[in-house]
Design an enzyme around this catalytic site. Structure first.
Site, PDB file in Angstrom:
ATOM      1  N   GLY A 491       0.981  -1.271   0.073  1.00 13.60           N
ATOM      2  CA  GLY A 491      -0.103  -0.021   0.029  1.00 13.60           C
ATOM      3  C   GLY A 491       0.870   1.341  -0.163  1.00 13.60           C
ATOM      4  O   GLY A 491       1.918   1.260   0.396  1.00 13.60           O
ATOM      5  N   GLY A 493       0.656   4.984   1.347  1.00 11.08           N
ATOM      6  CA  GLY A 493      -0.704   6.056   1.962  1.00 11.08           C
ATOM      7  C   GLY A 493      -0.004   7.244   2.017  1.00 11.08           C
ATOM      8  O   GLY A 493       1.267   7.660   1.743  1.00 11.08           O
ATOM      9  N   PHE A 495       0.970   8.723   4.597  1.00 10.01           N
ATOM     10  CA  PHE A 495       2.139   8.863   5.830  1.00 10.01           C
ATOM     11  C   PHE A 495       3.342   8.099   5.159  1.00 10.01           C
ATOM     12  O   PHE A 495       4.395   8.110   5.891  1.00 10.01           O
ATOM     13  CB  PHE A 495       1.512   8.340   7.063  1.00 10.01           C
ATOM     14  CG  PHE A 495       0.695   9.180   7.756  1.00 10.01           C
ATOM     15  CD1 PHE A 495       1.083  10.352   8.309  1.00 10.01           C
ATOM     16  CD2 PHE A 495      -0.680   8.996   7.664  1.00 10.01           C
ATOM     17  CE1 PHE A 495       0.182  11.151   9.111  1.00 10.01           C
ATOM     18  CE2 PHE A 495      -1.651   9.714   8.072  1.00 10.01           C
ATOM     19  CZ  PHE A 495      -1.265  10.779   8.703  1.00 10.01           C
ATOM     20  N   GLY A 496       3.201   7.357   3.952  1.00  7.44           N
ATOM     21  CA  GLY A 496       4.303   6.433   3.640  1.00  7.44           C
ATOM     22  C   GLY A 496       3.940   5.258   3.056  1.00  7.44           C
ATOM     23  O   GLY A 496       2.659   4.876   3.064  1.00  7.44           O
ATOM     24  N   VAL A 498       3.798   1.095   2.682  1.00  6.37           N
ATOM     25  CA  VAL A 498       3.378  -0.001   3.676  1.00  6.37           C
ATOM     26  C   VAL A 498       3.886  -1.265   3.007  1.00  6.37           C
ATOM     27  O   VAL A 498       3.623  -1.601   1.795  1.00  6.37           O
ATOM     28  CB  VAL A 498       1.990  -0.101   3.891  1.00  6.37           C
ATOM     29  CG1 VAL A 498       1.652  -1.268   4.911  1.00  6.37           C
ATOM     30  CG2 VAL A 498       1.307   1.344   4.324  1.00  6.37           C
ATOM     31  N   ASP A 624      -8.682  12.275  10.305  1.00 13.62           N
ATOM     32  CA  ASP A 624      -8.508  11.406   8.814  1.00 13.62           C
ATOM     33  C   ASP A 624      -9.206  10.207   8.698  1.00 13.62           C
ATOM     34  O   ASP A 624      -8.773   9.343   8.219  1.00 13.62           O
ATOM     35  CB  ASP A 624      -6.908  11.224   8.704  1.00 13.62           C
ATOM     36  CG  ASP A 624      -6.868  11.275   7.145  1.00 13.62           C
ATOM     37  OD1 ASP A 624      -7.600  11.429   6.353  1.00 13.62           O
ATOM     38  OD2 ASP A 624      -5.681  10.460   6.801  1.00 13.62           O
TER      39      ASP A 624
END
Ligand SMILES: *[C@@H]1O[C@H](CO)[C@@H](O)[C@H](O)[C@H]1NC(C)=O
Ligand SMILES: *[C@@H]1O[C@H](CO)[C@@H](O)[C@H](O)[C@H]1NC(C)=O
Ligand SMILES: *[C@@H]1O[C@H](CO)[C@@H](O)[C@H](O)[C@H]1NC(C)=O
Ligand SMILES: *[C@@H]1O[C@H](CO)[C@@H](O)[C@H](O)[C@H]1NC(C)=O
Ligand SMILES: *[C@@H]1O[C@H](CO)[C@@H](O)[C@H](O)[C@H]1NC(C)=O
Ligand SMILES: *[C@@H]1O[C@H](CO)[C@@H](O)[C@H](O)[C@H]1NC(C)=O
Ligand SMILES: *[C@@H]1O[C@H](CO)[C@@H](O)[C@H](O)[C@H]1NC(C)=O
Ligand SMILES: *[C@@H]1O[C@H](CO)[C@@H](O)[C@H](O)[C@H]1NC(C)=O
Ligand SMILES: *[C@@H]1O[C@H](CO)[C@@H](O)[C@H](O)[C@H]1NC(C)=O
Ligand SMILES: *[C@@H]1O[C@H](CO)[C@@H](O)[C@H](O)[C@H]1NC(C)=O
Ligand SMILES: *[C@@H]1O[C@H](CO)[C@@H](O)[C@H](O)[C@H]1NC(C)=O
Length: 797
Positions: A491, A493, A495-496, A498, A624
């Site tokens: 993934g 996302g 935030f970074g 995965v 979020d």
């Protein structure tokens, strides 16, 4: 009368006048750097203060707000807008305006109360060679060998050694004893125990504990005025003064759930905390009414006369205890056995039972105290009442939980091939929480074994130990090995990225490599510790982290089924712009979620957010919530991911990120209006997700095309359909519309839609708290008709 007499009289009069105490409070007080026999006496009405050399602390008389003309002698923070009192002589033995503080020439310090007793705490009679009272830069009031730091009241200041002393809340109800345990004084029962005794706090926010232990506050590192205080609510907190806000903020607290503090409510009562803030209220359980002869607590409506003639009322998520000595834990393989055991004991007042198949059964004898309701309690309380009792329990939700949030062995149909009748037979079996509990135990042992590693980390951060149960620290090499050199990207996302990986103990993990993370190691550690402390069935569990060479990596439990958006938004439609959580590997066709499962997902997510709001302080707002952040477990158990991460972001980053993320409207209107963002912003986002769950479309799409029109506002459209046209069918997901059975599903769907409408209210104040939202979904509170949401808002100006 001679002129001389007149002159003399007027002279005396002027002396008298000049000696009168200043009458106006606005007048600058006379500051003393020390007080001694030659400046004695000091009357409460004299406008004097004793100031520390750095002018941070002051000591002097303070009038008691509740009783006029009564005073205490106190120490407070002087150079702040709020004079926070940090030490005081006993308010219960105050003194009147004519009681002087006095130091005799022989060096005795006296402060007499109304009956003439010296009320100075402990013997401060001093010694003849040192005869002055002064206050030092740390706020320690010193008279010879006597010092106020040895006699703390309800507050401990930085540098003050708390070891071996005790502090008592101002109302005299609670104590923090032996610097380890929080105790309800009237019962001597303790409700919180520190792993290691506290020693002293420093100005950076590090609380040193025995045997080199320590914990740190959420704003650790900043040099601020701080204080540790046992508040009247029984919670031990560390406050720090935020000069920008001009107020004291809570940066650490001992007890996370206020209702677990003993004595918050009276005997037999149940403490309930509001989901949106940490305020609590007390209610009587069914079969009970408020005790008329007491100010708090409840009494049974029908006294139990014959123990044979009793029944039990089930109170879900309620925990009572009858105190350590009166609680009888027995091993019961099943509910029947537990119930029968209670029934056999004439003085058994009820029992707590867990449906986890592990035999938790706790009989409560003689009395029921410290009752509270919390979604975190995985138990139900069975309250014993007379058989003739007609009240029914309104503490429900557990049965739903069994069926709703943790079903296993569920099989779902694939999308129907143009057929209108699909029969489904879903067997729901639930082995509640078992997996959760087991992994918890393994984790704890892992923690102990890795003790040495923590020490290493502590040294590099010049800190000592994590609080027990903290997240595990991984080395970069370990994670590299676990993820096959970060090869299995699952993934991407906001935030970074995965990656999927497997630890040496065979646990499958999702490894998130963070980007744009701010702050130093200690700050990161502090945040991660808070996130890891959040345990809820519907939150993705954080197992550990890595902070090495500027790398910031989080290690989560792996949630196999991916995110909710894949299931509710059918493929081939309009894609969200460079979707952040877009899955890299295109999954096989996803099954269509049926109404029951959608309802469970909604409820599970609501409970988890309610838990986050209740359990955490302000800084862990999720901010979020969207389908991409709701992952589905192997059993379609919803789990929220990415909570608390917003805090790790640089501030500018955070704002711009939310703008991008919020494009297409999961963000509440107040994000644009510039109004303060509160937990109610999460409620709005949740409402949008809930509505999407029902409709199966993105809030900015309709019939497969993006609605760019200024007039299009999804909640308003849904509202009109449901409340004006009474055509609920029109908004239902077309993929499973055919399986909508009015009789079986009306209730669930109706609750989801109405709750969503409440969450989507324009004004944050009119939205319910998340705790209330969960109850609305459960059906334990009535849902009235909401106002029509009107604000058109897509987020990208
Ligand atoms: C008492 O304090 C005053 C002012 O603080 C000082 O001038 C005086 O010398 C002190 N007297 C004694 C006996 O210490
Ligand atoms: C001063 O304190 C000492 C020791 O506590 C005591 O013996 C003495 O009587 C006190 N003197 C006065 C004048 O109160
Ligand atoms: C104040 O207390 C003193 C004894 O410390 C007593 O003699 C006096 O009467 C009190 N005054 C008032 C107004 O209560
Ligand atoms: C106090 O002063 C006297 C003389 O004035 C001296 O004999 C005595 O030792 C001193 N005591 C202390 C504790 O310093
Ligand atoms: C606090 O006092 C205890 C003994 O009372 C001592 O063992 C400990 O080292 C002290 N801690 C600090 C930080 O001064
Ligand atoms: C504090 O410690 C003392 C002895 O170390 C013990 O007797 C006492 O019971 C303790 N108090 C509490 C409240 O734990
Ligand atoms: C918490 O919420 C309740 C009701 O929702 C309200 O009465 C109370 O004032 C709030 N407390 C704080 C500290 O905001
Ligand atoms: C009601 O309150 C009174 C006064 O506190 C107490 O004596 C009594 O036991 C209480 N009744 C019950 C049923 O708890
Ligand atoms: C119920 O509360 C008591 C004390 O408040 C606690 O010791 C016990 O572990 C709790 N039980 C559960 C199942 O949470
Ligand atoms: C319940 O457990 C008891 C003992 O723990 C056992 O004797 C009894 O057979 C069990 N009953 C059922 C229905 O499993
Ligand atoms: C249950 O009912 C009582 C009395 O009607 C009420 O005070 C309480 O708040 C209700 N509890 C819940 C969980 O709704």
């Amino acid at each position: 009368m001679s002129t001389t007499t007149i002159l003399l009289l007027s002279f005396l009069f002027s002396i008298l006048l000049s000696n009168l105490p200043p009458s106006s409070a606005q007048q600058q007080p006379l500051t003393l750097s020390s007080f001694n026999s030659s400046t004695s006496p000091w009357l409460p009405t004299q406008n004097r203060i004793l100031l520390s050399p750095n002018s941070v602390f002051a000591a002097g008389f303070k009038a008691i707000p509740t009783s006029q003309n009564h005073y205490t002698f106190s120490i407070w923070y002087h150079d702040l807008s709020i004079n926070e009192i940090v030490w005081s002589t006993n308010e219960n033995t105050p003194f009147n305006a004519s009681a002087p503080l006095f130091i005799t020439t022989s060096g005795n310090l006296t402060l007499n109360d109304i009956s003439g007793h010296n009320v100075w705490p402990s013997s401060a009679s001093g010694n003849p060679n040192s005869t002055s009272l002064s206050i030092n830069n740390d706020g320690n009031l010193i008279f010879s060998t006597w010092q106020s730091f040895n006699f703390p009241t309800d507050t401990i200041l930085p540098t003050q050694n708390i070891s071996g002393t005790q502090i008592i809340s101002k109302n005299g109800k609670y104590s923090f004893s032996n610097s380890t345990r929080l105790v309800l004084i009237s019962s001597t029962d303790s409700y919180w125990v520190a792993g290691k005794a506290f020693q002293s706090l420093d100005k950076f926010g590090r609380m040193a504990q025995d045997s080199a232990g320590a914990f740190i506050t959420s704003d650790f590192g900043a040099t601020r005025y701080r204080r540790l205080k046992l508040d009247n609510d029984g919670n031990l907190k560390i406050y720090s003064f935020d000069t920008d806000l001009g107020q004291w903020i809570i940066v650490w607290k001992a007890v996370q759930e206020s209702c677990t503090i003993f004595g918050t409510c009276g005997p037999n009562a149940i403490c309930i905390s509001d989901g949106s803030n940490s305020s609590t209220s007390c209610v009587c359980p069914p079969g009970f009414k408020p005790n008329r002869t007491a100010i708090e607590g409840c009494e049974i409506k029908i006294p139990m006369t014959n123990p044979e003639n009793t029944k039990f009322l089930q109170l879900d998520y309620v925990n009572y205890t009858s105190g350590p000595s009166q609680t009888k834990r027995i091993d019961a393989n099943n509910f029947t056995f537990c119930q029968a055991s209670c029934k056999r004991e004439p003085n058994c007042r009820g029992f707590g039972f867990k449906y986890d198949g592990k035999g938790y059964c706790a009989l409560q004898l003689e009395k029921l105290v410290y009752g509270y309701w919390s979604p975190g309690t995985e138990t139900a309380m069975f309250l014993r009442v007379d058989s003739s009792e007609k009240d029914v329990s309104n503490f429900s939700g557990m049965t739903q939980l069994l069926e709703t949030t943790c079903p296993v062995k569920i099989s779902l149909p694939l999308p129907p091939e143009e057929s209108n009748t699909t029969t489904r037979n879903i067997a729901i079996v639930c082995t509640l929480f078992a997996a959760e509990l087991i992994s918890g135990v393994i984790f704890f042992w892992g923690f102990l074994k890795r003790y040495i590693k923590y020490r290493e980390m502590a040294q590099t951060l010049s800190l000592e130990l994590l609080p027990a149960g903290g997240p595990k620290r991984f080395t970069y090499a370990e994670l590299k090995a676990a993820t096959g050199d970060f090869s299995n990207l699952i993934g991407r996302g906001g935030f970074g990225d995965v990656y999927k990986g497997e630890l040496t103990d065979h646990r499958v993990v999702a490894v998130k490599v963070l980007k744009h993370v701010t702050g130093g190691d200690a700050e990161f550690w502090a945040e991660v510790t808070i996130i890891a402390r959040m345990h809820h069935l519907n939150l993705v569990r954080l197992w550990g982290f890595c902070a090495e060479k500027g790398k910031r990596i989080l290690v989560y439990e792996y949630v196999p089924n991916g995110s909710l958006d894949k299931y509710i938004f059918s493929q081939g439609k309009v894609k969200i712009s460079e979707s952040e959580s877009e899955m890299v590997i295109s999954p096989p066709p996803t099954p269509v979620l049926d109404w029951n499962i959608r309802y469970r997902i909604g409820l599970g997510v609501a409970r988890a957010i309610a838990y986050l709001h209740e359990e955490c302080l302000e800084w862990v707002l999720h901010c979020d919530i969207k389908p991409e952040n709701i992952l589905l477990g192997g059993d379609f158990c919803p789990k929220i991911s990415d909570f608390g991460l917003a805090k790790l972001r640089k501030k500018e980053e955070r704002v711009s990120m939310s703008r991008i993320r919020g494009t297409r409207g999961y963000m509440a209107p107040e994000w644009v209006g510039g109004d303060p963002i509160t937990s109610k912003a999460d409620v709005y986002s949740f409402g949008m997700v809930l509505l999407e769950l029902v409709t199966g479309t993105r809030n900015f799409e309709m019939q497969g095309s993006v609605m760019e029109s200024e007039d299009w506002y999804f909640p308003r459209w849904a509202f009109d359909k449901v409340f004006k046209e009474f055509r609920v069918e029109d908004i239902l997901d077309s993929q499973i519309k055919h399986s909508y059975d009015n009789r079986a599903h009306f209730n669930l769907v109706d609750r989801m839609v109405k709750t969503a409408m409440w969450c989507l209210q324009d004004q944050p104040e009119t939205r319910p708290s998340m705790g209330k939202v969960a109850k609305m979904l459960e059906g334990t509170v009535e849902i009235t008709e909401p106002n029509k949401p009107t604000i058109f808002f897509l987020g990208d100006e």
